[in-house]
Write a protein that holds these residues in place. Structure first.
Motif, short mmCIF file in Angstrom:
data_model
loop_
_atom_site.label_atom_id
_atom_site.label_comp_id
_atom_site.label_asym_id
_atom_site.label_seq_id
_atom_site.Cartn_x
_atom_site.Cartn_y
_atom_site.Cartn_z
N LEU A 85 0.87 -1.37 -0.09
CA LEU A 85 -0.19 -0.05 0.16
C LEU A 85 1.08 1.13 0.08
O LEU A 85 0.75 2.18 -0.86
N TYR A 86 1.77 1.18 0.83
CA TYR A 86 2.66 2.73 1.11
C TYR A 86 3.31 2.81 -0.30
O TYR A 86 3.54 3.91 -0.67
N GLU A 87 3.99 1.78 -0.83
CA GLU A 87 5.03 1.83 -1.82
C GLU A 87 4.12 2.47 -3.08
O GLU A 87 4.38 3.45 -3.79
N GLU A 88 2.93 1.93 -3.59
CA GLU A 88 2.11 2.28 -4.60
C GLU A 88 1.50 3.70 -4.39
O GLU A 88 1.38 4.41 -5.27
N VAL A 89 0.95 3.83 -3.20
CA VAL A 89 0.45 5.38 -2.76
C VAL A 89 1.46 6.42 -2.78
O VAL A 89 1.12 7.64 -3.20
N ALA A 90 2.93 6.17 -2.58
CA ALA A 90 3.92 7.08 -2.68
C ALA A 90 4.36 7.45 -4.06
O ALA A 90 5.14 8.30 -4.33
N ARG A 91 3.81 6.62 -5.00
CA ARG A 91 4.27 6.56 -6.31
C ARG A 91 4.16 8.26 -6.91
O ARG A 91 5.25 8.81 -7.52
N PRO A 92 2.98 8.94 -6.81
CA PRO A 92 2.72 9.96 -7.23
C PRO A 92 3.40 11.08 -6.51
O PRO A 92 4.29 12.40 -6.86
N ALA A 93 3.84 10.87 -5.07
CA ALA A 93 4.60 11.88 -4.33
C ALA A 93 4.42 10.93 -3.00
O ALA A 93 3.51 10.48 -2.36
N VAL A 94 5.47 11.25 -2.24
CA VAL A 94 5.61 10.46 -0.95
C VAL A 94 4.76 11.01 0.19
O VAL A 94 4.34 10.47 0.95
N ASP A 95 4.03 12.14 -0.09
CA ASP A 95 3.21 12.87 0.89
C ASP A 95 1.92 11.92 1.08
O ASP A 95 1.35 11.86 2.19
N PHE A 96 1.42 11.35 0.08
CA PHE A 96 0.20 10.68 0.02
C PHE A 96 0.54 9.41 0.91
O PHE A 96 -0.60 9.16 1.53
N ALA A 97 1.59 8.77 0.71
CA ALA A 97 1.53 7.64 1.71
C ALA A 97 1.72 8.07 3.17
O ALA A 97 1.64 7.35 4.02
N THR A 98 2.48 9.11 3.25
CA THR A 98 2.80 9.67 4.66
C THR A 98 1.52 9.80 5.27
O THR A 98 1.36 9.84 6.62
N ARG A 99 0.53 10.46 4.54
CA ARG A 99 -0.95 10.76 5.14
C ARG A 99 -1.42 9.23 5.80
O ARG A 99 -1.91 9.38 6.79
N ALA A 105 10.41 3.27 5.16
CA ALA A 105 11.22 2.65 4.04
C ALA A 105 10.32 2.37 2.81
O ALA A 105 10.61 2.54 1.82
N ALA A 106 9.13 1.73 3.05
CA ALA A 106 8.21 1.35 1.98
C ALA A 106 7.85 2.74 1.26
O ALA A 106 7.66 2.70 -0.06
N ASN A 107 7.72 3.66 1.99
CA ASN A 107 7.19 4.90 1.49
C ASN A 107 8.34 5.51 0.24
O ASN A 107 8.02 5.80 -0.80
N TYR A 108 9.63 5.49 0.85
CA TYR A 108 10.64 5.84 0.03
C TYR A 108 10.92 5.10 -1.30
O TYR A 108 11.37 5.40 -2.22
N ILE A 109 10.62 3.63 -1.16
CA ILE A 109 10.79 2.80 -2.38
C ILE A 109 9.91 3.33 -3.30
O ILE A 109 10.32 3.15 -4.57
N GLY A 110 8.53 3.55 -3.02
CA GLY A 110 7.75 4.14 -3.87
C GLY A 110 8.15 5.34 -4.85
O GLY A 110 7.96 5.22 -6.07
N SER A 111 8.48 6.26 -3.93
CA SER A 111 9.17 7.52 -4.56
C SER A 111 10.55 7.27 -5.58
O SER A 111 10.71 7.60 -6.66
#
Length: 380
Positions: A73-87, A248-254
């Motif tokens: 979830l975090y990786e894919e949601v961070a794809r457009p911008a890491v802030d979406f995954a952070t939320r 870490a998962a967030n940053y992988i998406g970005s």
């Protein structure tokens, strides 16, 4: 152990990817970054799709998904911008703290609404004079009748200004033998009288935003005390592994988006009569980027697997956070070089990946702190 994705995980990744691509086209994301605006309708769409409920325990209306699913979830949601995954990550960490330590009344009031996307959670620990030494915080809470009065200042609080947000605030309510004693956690609605929030003017992470919070005798009902008075530091520490794996998962998406954009540009951009990706210098740079990304993905998957199986993962979580955050900076810097002058314009997203990445080795525990934690696990 088997890290081959299950059929359900493959379907989950595809579903998240479809929603993210539909709701977050590049031109809109660039506008949100420029204006410093988080699109609440995107969060609502993610909540409606059940993605927010994944990070809320099942007994409180969520799905209680394992970390191995959440990192997808975090990786894919961070794809457009890491802030979406952070939320969404803020909801996950906050929900676990509340689920484990808050009183039943508070949990039943807040967590089902978090799972539905009706309420949001954020976390405030850092202060102007306490960063890595977080336990030296001075924001205080004192009893006033049946309530508490909060006084002080917090800094670098992600998304604290969001509508319908509740801030988990670490404050000092007493003293002890060490500075870690006497710290308590409160759940504070962000619209209480005396509470003032202002956005910071930052170079990256502009969509969700970082804020400064001032507490001027903010009256908080005693029911908003999370757990027992004075045990806040213990509560914070209980879920740090989860936070580090999540980051870490967030940053992988970005990093994945940065690599994809660099590869696409290298195939399209022609110089000296051929695509620049056919030059060895560029091809090898892209190969290194891809290799580093894959290493980070496996490190994060290993930490998540250990977490899900109840195995010690303090060292692995810190290693994943350390490596992936520094990998993101290397990958985005390499992407800037591949795109050359075009990377320096806002017509391309690489500059935003690069700007956002600068926060990765600082927020959520600096690289220096992660190295110290890893060294401690080695017995040093």
């Amino acid at each position: 152990m088997n890290f081959e994705p299950t059929e359900d995980q493959t379907l989950l990744r595809a579903a998240i990817s479809r929603l993210v691509k539909a709701e977050c086209p590049p031109q809109k994301v660039r506008g949100w970054d420029k204006e410093g605006v988080f699109p609440e309708h995107v969060y609502a769409a993610m909540a409606d799709a059940g993605f927010v409920s994944m990070v809320v325990p099942a007994e409180y209306g969520g799905l209680g998904s394992p970390m191995s699913d959440c990192i997808i979830l975090y990786e894919e949601v961070a794809r457009p911008a890491v802030d979406f995954a952070t939320r969404i990550a803020l909801q996950g960490w906050g929900a676990m703290i509340l689920a484990d330590f808050a009183g039943d009344e508070l949990k039943q009031d807040v967590l089902p609404r978090v799972a539905k996307g009706e309420l949001k959670l954020s976390f405030s620990l850092t202060e102007p004079n306490s960063g890595s030494d977080a336990a030296s915080l001075t924001t205080s809470a004192s009893r006033s009748g049946g309530d508490w009065l909060l006084r002080g200042q917090k800094l670098f609080s992600s998304g604290a200004h969001a509508p319908d947000n509740r801030i988990i605030v670490a404050v000092r309510t007493g003293t002890g033998k060490s500075r870690h004693e006497g710290i308590s956690l409160f759940l504070v609605p962000n619209d209480l009288p005396g509470l003032h929030i202002q956005r910071l003017d930052v170079i990256g992470r502009r969509i969700l935003g970082l804020t400064e919070i001032f507490f001027d005798d903010v009256r908080v009902p005693s029911r908003y005390l999370i757990g027992e008075e004075g045990r806040g530091w213990e509560y914070i520490g209980r879920h740090l592994e989860r936070e580090r794996i999540t980051l870490a998962a967030n940053y992988i998406g970005s990093a994945g988006s940065a690599l994809d954009d660099a590869v696409a540009y290298a195939k399209e951009r022609r110089q000296f009569g051929k695509p620049i990706g056919q030059f060895q210098a560029i091809a090898h740079r892209l190969a290194d980027m891809a290799t580093e990304l894959e290493v980070g993905r496996w490190m994060t998957a290993m930490a998540a697997w250990r977490y899900d199986n109840g195995l010690p993962c303090r060292k692995e979580a810190s290693m994943a956070k350390l490596y992936v955050s520094e990998m993101l900076q290397r990958v985005t810097a390499a992407g800037m070089q591949v795109l050359g002058g075009h990377a320096y314009t806002t017509d391309h997203d690489m500059q935003r990946y690069w700007r956002d990445a600068r926060n990765a080795t600082v927020g959520g525990g600096t690289s220096e702190i992660q190295r110290q934690l890893i060294a401690r696990e080695l017995g040093l």
